[in-house]
Design a protein around this motif. Structure first.
Motif, mmCIF file in Angstrom:
data_model
loop_
_atom_site.group_PDB
_atom_site.id
_atom_site.type_symbol
_atom_site.label_atom_id
_atom_site.label_comp_id
_atom_site.label_asym_id
_atom_site.label_seq_id
_atom_site.Cartn_x
_atom_site.Cartn_y
_atom_site.Cartn_z
ATOM 1 N N LYS A 30 0.857 -1.188 0.000
ATOM 2 C CA LYS A 30 0.000 0.000 0.000
ATOM 3 C C LYS A 30 0.891 1.236 0.000
ATOM 4 O O LYS A 30 2.035 1.195 0.463
ATOM 5 C CB LYS A 30 -0.903 0.024 1.246
ATOM 6 C CG LYS A 30 -1.699 -1.245 1.478
ATOM 7 C CD LYS A 30 -2.672 -1.521 0.376
ATOM 8 C CE LYS A 30 -3.501 -2.776 0.703
ATOM 9 N NZ LYS A 30 -4.198 -3.280 -0.462
ATOM 10 N N ASP A 31 0.335 2.337 -0.483
ATOM 11 C CA ASP A 31 1.084 3.592 -0.569
ATOM 12 C C ASP A 31 1.012 4.321 0.771
ATOM 13 O O ASP A 31 -0.067 4.786 1.157
ATOM 14 C CB ASP A 31 0.472 4.454 -1.677
ATOM 15 C CG ASP A 31 1.277 5.711 -1.926
ATOM 16 O OD1 ASP A 31 2.151 6.048 -1.104
ATOM 17 O OD2 ASP A 31 1.004 6.357 -2.955
ATOM 18 N N ARG A 33 1.858 7.154 1.507
ATOM 19 C CA ARG A 33 1.502 8.576 1.362
ATOM 20 C C ARG A 33 -0.015 8.749 1.441
ATOM 21 O O ARG A 33 -0.504 9.839 1.698
ATOM 22 C CB ARG A 33 2.030 9.135 0.031
ATOM 23 C CG ARG A 33 3.567 9.198 -0.009
ATOM 24 C CD ARG A 33 4.066 9.522 -1.384
ATOM 25 N NE ARG A 33 3.642 8.459 -2.310
ATOM 26 C CZ ARG A 33 4.021 8.372 -3.576
ATOM 27 N NH1 ARG A 33 4.819 9.270 -4.093
ATOM 28 N NH2 ARG A 33 3.602 7.377 -4.336
ATOM 29 N N ARG A 34 -0.755 7.672 1.209
ATOM 30 C CA ARG A 34 -2.219 7.748 1.275
ATOM 31 C C ARG A 34 -2.718 7.555 2.691
ATOM 32 O O ARG A 34 -3.642 8.224 3.128
ATOM 33 C CB ARG A 34 -2.854 6.702 0.358
ATOM 34 C CG ARG A 34 -2.617 7.002 -1.103
ATOM 35 C CD ARG A 34 -3.345 6.030 -1.997
ATOM 36 N NE ARG A 34 -4.774 6.091 -1.750
ATOM 37 C CZ ARG A 34 -5.595 5.034 -1.888
ATOM 38 N NH1 ARG A 34 -5.121 3.877 -2.265
ATOM 39 N NH2 ARG A 34 -6.865 5.161 -1.640
#
Ligand code: ZN
Length: 65
Positions: A30-31, A33-34
């Protein structure tokens, strides 16, 4: 497994174990930054305590009920 010497710190090993268990449960990277996540590609971008985050737990419930 090797000579029995432990690599890294307890918290580092905990983070790796949690992350890899996440893969075994079907989660991809998963990112971070999100949202904060144990499933960040880089270990250093995951939570310091190595525990699944609120969003990780939501993702788990969405996949596994
Ligand atoms: Zn991974």
């Amino acid at each position: 497994m090797g000579d029995g010497k432990r690599l890294g710190t307890t918290s580092g090993r905990r983070r790796i174990a949690g992350h890899e268990l996440g893969h075994a449960l079907g989660f991809c990277h998963k990112d971070p930054r999100r949202y904060a996540t144990l499933m960040a590609r880089r270990l250093a971008d995951g939570p310091a305590d190595g525990k699944p985050t609120r969003q990780d737990r939501r993702n788990y419930r969405a996949l596994w009920g």
